[in-house]
Design a protein around this motif. Sequence first.
Motif, short mmCIF file in Angstrom:
data_model
loop_
_atom_site.label_atom_id
_atom_site.label_comp_id
_atom_site.label_asym_id
_atom_site.label_seq_id
_atom_site.Cartn_x
_atom_site.Cartn_y
_atom_site.Cartn_z
N GLU A 1 2.46 -19.86 11.59
CA GLU A 1 1.58 -19.75 11.42
C GLU A 1 1.11 -18.38 10.70
O GLU A 1 1.53 -17.56 11.35
CB GLU A 1 0.14 -19.89 11.98
CG GLU A 1 0.63 -21.75 12.26
CD GLU A 1 -0.38 -21.63 13.94
OE1 GLU A 1 -1.56 -21.26 14.27
OE2 GLU A 1 -0.15 -22.98 14.40
N PHE B 1 -4.86 -21.39 11.73
CA PHE B 1 -4.49 -22.74 10.22
C PHE B 1 -5.44 -23.68 10.39
O PHE B 1 -6.20 -23.95 11.87
CB PHE B 1 -2.62 -23.38 10.99
CG PHE B 1 -2.89 -24.28 11.19
CD1 PHE B 1 -2.96 -25.61 11.21
CD2 PHE B 1 -3.26 -24.23 12.82
CE1 PHE B 1 -2.88 -27.05 11.47
CE2 PHE B 1 -2.48 -25.78 13.46
CZ PHE B 1 -3.07 -26.49 12.40
N HIS C 1 1.21 -23.03 6.79
CA HIS C 1 2.55 -21.91 6.90
C HIS C 1 3.28 -21.63 6.41
O HIS C 1 3.77 -22.18 5.01
CB HIS C 1 2.65 -23.77 8.04
CG HIS C 1 2.02 -24.31 8.75
ND1 HIS C 1 1.05 -24.71 8.71
CD2 HIS C 1 2.16 -23.73 10.55
CE1 HIS C 1 0.53 -24.74 10.04
NE2 HIS C 1 0.96 -24.57 10.39
#
Length: 1281
Positions: free
Chosen positions: A420, A491, A510
Motif C-alpha cells: 500500500e 488505502f 496498491h
Amino acid sequence: MRFNKPELNSLASNPATRFDKEGLLIITDRQEGFLWRSSEVRVERWCKLRGNLLFYLKDKDPKSAVAGLLVLENCRARIQNEERDPDGYVFDLDFKDSPSERFITRSSAERLAWVQCIEQASSERLNALIRQLKDQIVSQSRQPSSGASSMGNHIDLGMPLEQQMQEQLQLHGQLAEDGQLSVSVTTEVVAPIEELDLSELPICETALSCDTLPLDTLGRPPNPQVVCSLLPTAGEDCVWREHARTELQERTRTPQFLCTMRFQRSAGLSASTRLRFSVFDVRERMTLTAVPLGHAEVALGVIQDTSRLRLPLTSPRGECGFITLASWSPDAAVEPGQSGNGPPRSSTQLFEGSAGAGVATTSSRRAHRRTQSLPPKLGVRLFVPQQCGLQRVCSNPRLRTYRLHSSLGADISVQETLLESRLCCQLPQQLLSIWIQREKELLQEISGMGELSGEWRWRQMNLLEEHLRLLKDYSQAKQNIQQLARDGVSFKRSSAKADESLEFLPVNLHVQRMWAQNDTLQRRGLLDVVTVGAFTRHDPKGRKCGGLIKLLQESKSWKLEQSNACKVQAANDAVQATKQLRKEIVELMSQLLQLASRRSSMDMMPLCNQMVARTRTLLNLWEPSIVEEAVAFIERHRIIEEPENVLMEPMSPFRKITQQLTALELKSPELEDFATPVVAPPDLWPRGQPPLMRSNSWHPSNSSPSSSLDIRAIDSLQHVVKCYNDHLRSLEQGRQPGRQDEDEEQEATYQSLPVAWQTQSEVSTAAQVPPSDNPADLSVLQLIDLDEIGRQAQRQRHHQPPAGFLDTKLMSSSPSANYYRPTEEPEPLDLTQLNIEASVMCLVSKLKFFCGRCDSPAIRLRHPKAPIKREGFAVAPQQAPDVIAASAASGKQAPNLALDLKPQSVGGSGGTTTAGSVAVKKGNKFTDGLDLSMTTDWAAELRPSMRKLRHAMDRLLKTARLMHSVQRLQQDMRCNRLQASIMYRRDVCFSQALTALVSSLMLRLWGSELDMGYLVMLRDLGPLAYFEGLLTLYGNEADMWSDMCIAIEDLSAVSFQLVRAQGEVAQTPMPRITGSRQALELQLPVPEHSLPGNGTSISFKITPVFFNIGINEKASFAETLGQTKEQHRSNWDNYLRLSQYFGRYRKLGLGSVDTGESLQSLLGFMEQQLRANVSKNVKILHLAEDACRLMDGLRFTSCKSAKDRTGMAVTLEQCRVLVREFQLPAKHVPYALSTMRSEGTRMDNVLKNIGKRKYAFNRTQVSFLPAMYRPPVGSYGKAQT
C-alpha cells in the motif's frame, strides 16, 4: 439432491471404508401390492453409518448389495416408548419434509447407541462443533504469547481467511455503518499484527513436491494440495496453526508445486519449531471440499540443515506416499549494502544482466536440484532482492514466492509483493488545502468589490453562496481524510468507492512488484505496476452525466454563447500569471539579497537580468482598456457609504455577511518574505470598533491554512447566504419597473433581512450550538450584529484604541493586502505600472553600481507612450517616478503631478532639463550619493527598493483580482454553476490520478537504486507514464473512461522537482505540493546519495499516455452498438503521443541500439493493430506495456475497482515478462498464470477489499473474457464488487 450411485455403492462396499456405526436393524419397508394396494413389511437388514449417510443393505449379510440410504439431515431421533414393544426396542426418525422412518433393535443399549450416533451425524451438529473449536482457537490466538505474523503463503489461525474476515467484521458490525470507519476496520483486520520486514533474511525457503500419492476409489489420481501447520515452542498454546499452503494441482500423483514457503524469525520461529505438512485431495474446487491423504512432521532445524529431505506420509491407513522438501538458506553474514546503511551497491534497473546485483548470496550451501533428471545436490544461490527504501514509501506488504523452471532447466526465483502507498491519504490533503485556499481567495475577491446595487447584488450573493458551498465540501473532505490518516488507513476499499466522504482518495491503490532472478542467465530485475481504480467521481445512485469530456463540451458551447466567458477565462489566466511572476520576482530578490550580503557581484547580474525580463512581462499582461471598464463598473454600481454615517446607520445584511468571512481565515497564501510582516487580516468593513477575537482567528503557524477551520461555521454562513439570496431573488421577481415609489421601497427592503427568516435562523442556530460564555465561539457560528456590539461597548464605556491593522501602511504589507477592501478605491493601472517600473529602475541601477558599472544609465521597461489624461493626476510619460502614492483625497480636487526624475543635486527645481546636461552627468539619479568604498552593507541599500517593488506588485495583483471579479459577476449564473460542478468533478478525478502518479514516482525513486542514466532522462525528457485501462464504453463505465481521459491529460501540466532528503525527511519522505490549480509544482524528496553533488536541481514533467480496451461482456455490447469509436480515436491520439516521445527519446541518445530497434518494431506493429480495429484487441495493451518497459516508464493498470480485471491483467503481464526476459517455457505459462491468480498477491488484494477470496465473476462473464484473462476454476464466484 442428485447422488452419484456408483460412488455411493463403492463407498458402502469398500472394505477399507471406516464406518461410524454398523449393525442389524429391523426396518419397515413399504411394498406395492395388487391394484395399487401397499403394505408395510418389517425386514431385518445390515445397516452402516458413515457421516450423515445411513446405508441399509438387502439382507442380514454385511457383504450384500446396497438397497438404499437415508441422508440424516433435518431429522431428529425420537424414542416414544422406553419399554420393549412386542417386536423389540423401537425408535423413530422424524424428518422435516418427509414421512417418519421406524427402526427396531434387539436391545435397549443398542437402541441408545444408534440414537446417539445419528444425533451426532448431521452436518448442523458438525458445524456447531466447528464453530466452538474456532472460538477456542481465536480466544487462544488473541493472547499476547501467541502473536502470529503474516508471511509467505499463509492462512492464519488454521481456518480460511475469508471466514476470519467475516467473523471479525461481525465483531465490528457497529462500526461498519460508517463508511470511513469500515475502511479502517477492514485494514485493521487484514493487516498483520506486526508489519513484515521485506529486508529480513529468511531462516530458509522450501519448495515441495510429492510422489506415489494414492488413487481414489475409482482409480483416479488426486487433486493434491499441501498445507503447512506449525506447533509453537514449549510454553505456548499447543495448537497447530496453519502457516502456509501451496497451489492446487489437478489429477496427478507426483505434483511439483510452484509456491514456496518461507520461514522467518520475526514470526517467532526457531530450529525447534515443529512443522506438519498435510496433503489433501481437493474433491471440489468451488467449495474447496477436501479429504486428507496423509501428513508428515519434522522440526524446522532439520529442514534448515538439509538441502533435500524426503519424508513418508502417514495416515490411519498406513503409508500413502512421500513428500520431498527442497530447502535453501542464506548466509549468516550480510554483505555491505544489504543492511541499508549507506547507498545501495546494486543496480536494480529492470532486467539487467550484470552480476553485481544487490542480492544476498550463499556459495557454500547446497539446495534442491533444478530438475528431476539432474543430480540431487547442485550448487544454488539464494537471492534476496535489494529493497532500498521501499518500505519508507509503502506499507503493509504481502509476499508470495515461487520457483519456476526455465527452458534450459534453470531455476527462476520469483517474488511477488503487494504493498500500500503511504501517500494515499497525504497528497489529497495537500491538494485540498490548495483548493480551500483558492475558494477563500475568490470569496475575498467578491466581498472586496463592496456592496453593489440592483441585480448585481443578487449575482454577488449567488457567487458567495457557490464558493461557500465548495469551501464546505473541500473542508469536509479534508477532515474525513485526516481522520482516516489518524486511524492508520492507507488505502480505500473498492466496496467504498461510491462513498462521497472519501471521493478524493484513489480506489484500491496498491503497488504490485515482481522480482525475478535467473541465475544461469545472470539476469534479474523488477517489474513495478501501480494498480488503482478508475479516476472518476462515483455516483451513489448510479446516475450518468456523460463524464468530463461531455461536460467540458457543454461548457464550451455555453462559452460560445456567452460573449463574456472568454474574458473571464482570460482574466483568470492573467491573475494566475501575475501571481506566478510576482512569486518568481520575489524569489529572485531573495537570492539577490543573499548574494548582496556576501558581496558576490559576479553572480548578481544574471539574476538581475532575469528579474528585468519577468518584470517586463508583468507590465505587459494587462490591457488598460479592460481594467478601466472594470473600474468604471465598480464606480457605477457600488453603494458608497458616507463617512459621517459609518457609526450611525446599521450595517446592511450583505456587509454583515461579508464581515463574517474574516472568521474563515481569509488571507493570501503568498509566500512571506522580507517585505511582508505577518499581521492579522484586515477588517472588511472597519467601523472604528475593537476587533472581534474569534476562536479560529488566523495566527502564524506551520499548520495547514484550514487546520483550525470550523466546518459548522461555513455551513451556518452558507445557510444565511442562501436564505438572503432567496429573499433577493423573490424581490427581483416582484419588482415592476416604472413605479419609482415601489423601487425606493424595494431598495430599502434590500438593506434588511426578512423578519421571519431572521427569527428562524436565530432559533435554528441556537438549537444547534450549545450555550457558551465565550463570545468568540458565538462569532463563528452565527452572524454578529456589529451595531449592537458597538452600542454595548458604548454603554459599558470600554474605550479602546482602534485596531492596529487599520493602518494604511500596515495594511499594504499584510498578506491580505492582495485584495481591495470594500471601502477602498482602486488604483489606476498606469499609476501602478509606473511605480513598478520606477522601483525596478532604482533596484537595477544600484545592482549595476555594486557590480562596477557606475556609468550605466537607468533601464527602460516599456516604450514611452503618449500622455494619458486622467481626472485626478497628470503624468509626464518621458520620465519614470521612484514611487508614487495615490492621494488619500483623490477624486474632487487633484493637483497636476509633473514627475521630475532629475537628481536633486543638480541646480534648478523646475521641470525641464537640457539634453546636454544629462549627457555630461554619468550614471543616474538612483546611484547619486553612493560610494562603493564606503558602502559596507549592500543588502541594506537594496532592501528599500525591493520593498517598494513588492508593494507595487501587490497593488497590481489587487487590480487584477478586482477585474477578474467584475468579469465573473457579468457572466451568466448558469454558466458559473456549470463550471463549478465541472471543476469539482475534475478536482476529484485529478486528486486520484495525481496520488497514483506520485506514488509511482516515489516508488521508482526510493524502491530501487537510481543511476545517472535515469536522472539524465528525467532532466532532459521526463518519464513516460503509461496508464492501461480495461474499462468498457457502456453504461457507467463510459463516464469513468471520460473522466480518466481528462484526469490523465491534466497530469501533463504538473511540474516536478527533485530535492535532497536529509535528516527526518529521509526517514519518512513526503512530497510537497505548491502552486495553484493551473500551475502545480511538486517537490519530490530523493535519497541524498542519488542526486549529483554539483548542486544542480532536476525539474521535469511527465508524458502520460492512456490506452483502453474493454474485455468483459459489456465490451461486447458496446462493440455491437458501435460505441467504441471514441475509444479508438483516443487510442490513436495516444499512439501519436507515444511515437513523439520515442522520437525525442531516440534523439537524445537514451537507451541502447537494440532497444531503439525493438521500440521501432513495437510501434510499427502497434500501428498495424490500431488500423486493424479488431474486437477486444488486447495486443495493443501488450505492445504498449513492452514499449513502456523498454523506455523505463511508469506503469499503471486500472479497471472499475482495480480488483478483478486488473488482477487478470497484472498477472498476465508478469508471465509475459518471465517468458520474454527469463525464458519461462510457453507451455508452463497457463499453470504459472493460474497459480499467481489463485494463490498470489492479487487474491490477497481481493480479500482486503471484500473479505472473500473470490474474484467477482460469474460463468457467463468469464466466457466473454479473452482466454488469457480468465481466472482459474474455483477462484471466482458470487462476491461483492
